[in-house]
Design an enzyme around this catalytic site. Sequence first.
Site, PDB file in Angstrom:
ATOM      1  N   ARG A  67       5.370 -60.203  73.362  1.00 34.26           N
ATOM      2  CA  ARG A  67       5.111 -59.019  72.545  1.00 34.26           C
ATOM      3  C   ARG A  67       3.659 -58.897  72.116  1.00 34.26           C
ATOM      4  NH1 ARG A  67      10.080 -60.525  72.291  1.00 34.26           N
ATOM      5  NH2 ARG A  67       9.040 -62.527  72.163  1.00 34.26           N
ATOM      6  N   THR A  68       3.108 -59.999  71.625  1.00 35.64           N
ATOM      7  CA  THR A  68       1.756 -59.910  71.069  1.00 35.64           C
ATOM      8  C   THR A  68       0.764 -59.569  72.174  1.00 35.64           C
ATOM      9  OG1 THR A  68       2.397 -61.518  69.402  1.00 35.64           O
ATOM     10  CG2 THR A  68       0.043 -61.123  69.672  1.00 35.64           C
ATOM     11  N   LYS A  99      -9.739 -77.919  82.969  1.00 32.80           N
ATOM     12  CA  LYS A  99     -10.804 -78.759  83.523  1.00 32.80           C
ATOM     13  C   LYS A  99     -11.554 -79.501  82.428  1.00 32.80           C
ATOM     14  CE  LYS A  99     -11.465 -75.388  87.194  1.00 32.80           C
ATOM     15  NZ  LYS A  99     -12.340 -74.309  87.614  1.00 32.80           N
ATOM     16  N   ARG A 120      -4.993 -66.563  71.258  1.00 32.75           N
ATOM     17  CA  ARG A 120      -3.840 -67.313  70.730  1.00 32.75           C
ATOM     18  C   ARG A 120      -3.957 -68.746  71.218  1.00 32.75           C
ATOM     19  NH1 ARG A 120       2.530 -65.872  70.952  1.00 32.75           N
ATOM     20  NH2 ARG A 120       1.843 -64.620  69.184  1.00 32.75           N
ATOM     21  N   HIS A 148      -0.990 -65.761  61.588  1.00 31.22           N
ATOM     22  CA  HIS A 148      -0.705 -64.744  62.608  1.00 31.22           C
ATOM     23  C   HIS A 148      -0.888 -63.390  61.921  1.00 31.22           C
ATOM     24  CE1 HIS A 148       0.765 -62.795  66.070  1.00 31.22           C
ATOM     25  NE2 HIS A 148       1.925 -63.394  66.245  1.00 31.22           N
TER      26      HIS A 148
HETATM   27  C1  NCD Z   1       5.927 -65.102  66.562  1.00 31.91           C
HETATM   28  C2  NCD Z   1       4.850 -66.138  66.863  1.00 31.91           C
HETATM   29  O1  NCD Z   1       4.381 -66.225  67.998  1.00 31.91           O
HETATM   30  O2  NCD Z   1       4.479 -66.797  65.917  1.00 31.91           O
HETATM   31  N1  NCD Z   1       6.170 -64.235  67.637  1.00 31.91           N
HETATM   32  C3  NCD Z   1       5.417 -63.113  67.778  1.00 31.91           C
HETATM   33  O3  NCD Z   1       4.212 -63.146  67.788  1.00 31.91           O
HETATM   34  N2  NCD Z   1       6.087 -61.956  67.837  1.00 31.91           N
HETATM   35  C4  NCD Z   1       7.157 -65.694  66.037  1.00 31.91           C
HETATM   36  C5  NCD Z   1       7.874 -66.722  66.839  1.00 31.91           C
HETATM   37  O4  NCD Z   1       7.440 -67.137  67.915  1.00 31.91           O
HETATM   38  O5  NCD Z   1       8.944 -67.154  66.368  1.00 31.91           O
END
Ligand code: NCD
Length: 322
Positions: A67-68, A99, A120, A148
């Site tokens: 999703r992100t 590497k 991320r 986040h």
């Molecule tokens: C969350 C995350 O990655 O922290 N997911 C997301 O970004 N929608 C929550 C999760 O992974 O449980």
Amino acid sequence: MVKKPSEVELDLLRGHDVLSAKTLSFNQLQLIMATAAYYEDALVNKRRLYDMDGKIMASLFFEFSTRTRLSFETAMQRLGGSVVTVSETPQMQTSSTAKGETLHDAIKVVDGYVDVIVVRSPIKGAAQEAADAADHPVINAGDGTGQHPTQALLDIFTIIKEHGRIEGLRVALLGDLKYGRTVHSLVYFLKHYDCDLIFVSPEQLMMPEEITAELRSEGIKVEATTDLRVAVAAADVLYVTRIQRERFPSKEEYESVKDSYIVSDEVIAAARPGMSILHPLPRVNEIAVSVDNYPGAAYFRQAHNGVPVRMALLALTTGNVL
Ligand code: NCD
């Protein structure tokens, strides 16, 4: 048509990184909400946008994401910009970090290619490290158990859309409050609104004490319980999280708490009228699929809100809201 924020307001985020909910001011938060509403209106009315025309976003995901990553990439493309991607996890090491290159060096290089960097990482503090290496804005798309902030921004946008306000609501956060980074960000935004917080978790997965103490010291009403039924009877918003299996030190520890709470039709039957249910997704089994039919089940609407909110973040930090 929803009005675009003024030039003075737009200055609040131009050239800024978005690393933590802790360091965003209420004015910046409100600007992001207003700009997201402006872009949502453009999306709903199918207005073609060119705000990021000719600009490039680096999408650096060193940990799994659906999703992100996809909503950031969709957001950039909806703004007329383009995307370059590195997608690698410990299971799929393909390029520089496999590497032995440091994040610092990788970011230094990418910073010379693009206009904005979304990163991320499984490591807490990695987004800050990236921001230290980059001249262009860096947006934290999740750093380990840390923060986040962009998820929490879309959570705030969703609560406002579902309820028309946040002030005066009782917001229950349920599940893995220890390792879940979305709630670590969300509480720092919620504290700007006059709302009460209820933390519901097994004893082993409570919200880190320093966060709870900080909220209480600022006068926020925080209640902690292990009892889902007590929370559901009081809450206007139930924010459900997944138990973060990948962050546990051992399989046994995970197994001992994994099915602690399941939001079922029976649980919902005892809810206050109008309660909304949010979840950052992915869901494992903490919300029964039958609950999807409940009108307050907002989690898929919430996921869709990721696009206008991330459009706002990309355009604001780069100073490209046209
Ligand atoms: C969350 C995350 O990655 O922290 N997911 C997301 O970004 N929608 C929550 C999760 O992974 O449980």
